[in-house]
Design a protein around this motif. Structure first.
Motif: not given
Length: 258
Positions: A12-13, A205-209, A229-233, A255-256
């Protein structure tokens, strides 16, 4: 296209090239995998494929992270494909990452402490559950810098995007004060290779899978950097509007997962 058959380790990663992956291996089917890898000469790469699980969760009590100090009883033996449905290939994301085990240490209880590093992206072509653990036929996915825009070369475009992503990531980090375990080094220690930057930011970055998986399987470096870039903003804007939530709590939110 280069193909190979390698042991398959579902998690799960999402693992990215160049990133370190510590594992605790408790379940018998994965312990069998480690025993086989240990039979490979130390001078040869001990490789396996890490792939993210698409639906549900892994049934194995195998986890990332360094080993616990408490003894853990070995779990019941499971068939290689248990928990992954009648067709495991449909349960996993099709793009994964080859991991090379630099350290495999067996503990007294028969479990293993493993330290591996991601090396190369691969696409799963088939999954075989006939042995003691899952194996997969995979094809290597080369890293393309991306299509040129205007008169810029692909390398120039990716380099410019990488600089923008690093600036955005530093701003994002400031919003995640206290999340030192997810921080990139600053200053002269930062890489200048756009593909390396893209993988480091994707991992940190703290993002979901699903979001991380989309970054892993991006068709080229420039596309991955544009998506980052879009995700970080977006993430920075969300954090900015959540003043009541301590930033470090965001890195612990289930969740992340990282």
């Amino acid at each position: 296209m280069t193909t190979a058959r390698l042991p398959l380790f579902p998690l799960n990663a999402v693992l990215f090239p160049g990133l370190v992956l510590p594992l605790n291996v408790f379940e018998e089917r994965y312990r069998a995998m480690m025993r086989e890898l240990l039979e490979i000469d130390e001078d040869e790469p001990r490789r396996f494929v890490v792939v993210a699980i698409r639906d549900g969760r892994e049934t194995a009590p195998t986890a990332t992270g360094m080993p616990d100090t408490l003894a853990v009883a070995p779990p019941a033996e499971r068939a290689p494909a248990d928990g992954f449905g009648p067709d495991p290939l449909q349960t996993f994301h099709r793009v994964g990452c080859v991991a090379e085990a630099a350290k495999i240490r067996e503990r007294a209880d028969g479990s293993y402490e493993v330290l591996a590093t991601g090396t190369t992206r691969v696409r799963l072509l088939s999954v075989d559950a006939s042995g003691p653990f899952l194996t997969a036929e995979v094809e290597e996915l080369p890293e393309d810098p991306g299509a040129a825009v205007g008169e810029d070369s692909p390398t120039d475009e990716a380099g410019a995007l990488a600089e923008g992503v690093l600036r955005a990531f530093r701003s994002y980090q400031k919003r995640l004060a206290g999340a030192s375990e997810r921080s990139l080094t600053t200053g002269a220690d930062l890489p200048d290779d756009p593909s390396v930057v893209s993988y480091l930011v994707a991992a940190a970055a703290v993002l979901d899978i699903p979001s991380k998986q989309r970054l892993l399987q991006a068709p080229d470096t420039a596309t991955r950097l544009r998506e980052e870039l879009a995700l970080l903003r977006k993430e920075t804007a969300v954090i900015r509007h959540l003043p009541s939530l301590p930033a470090i709590d965001l890195t612990r939110d289930p969740t992340y997962p990282n």
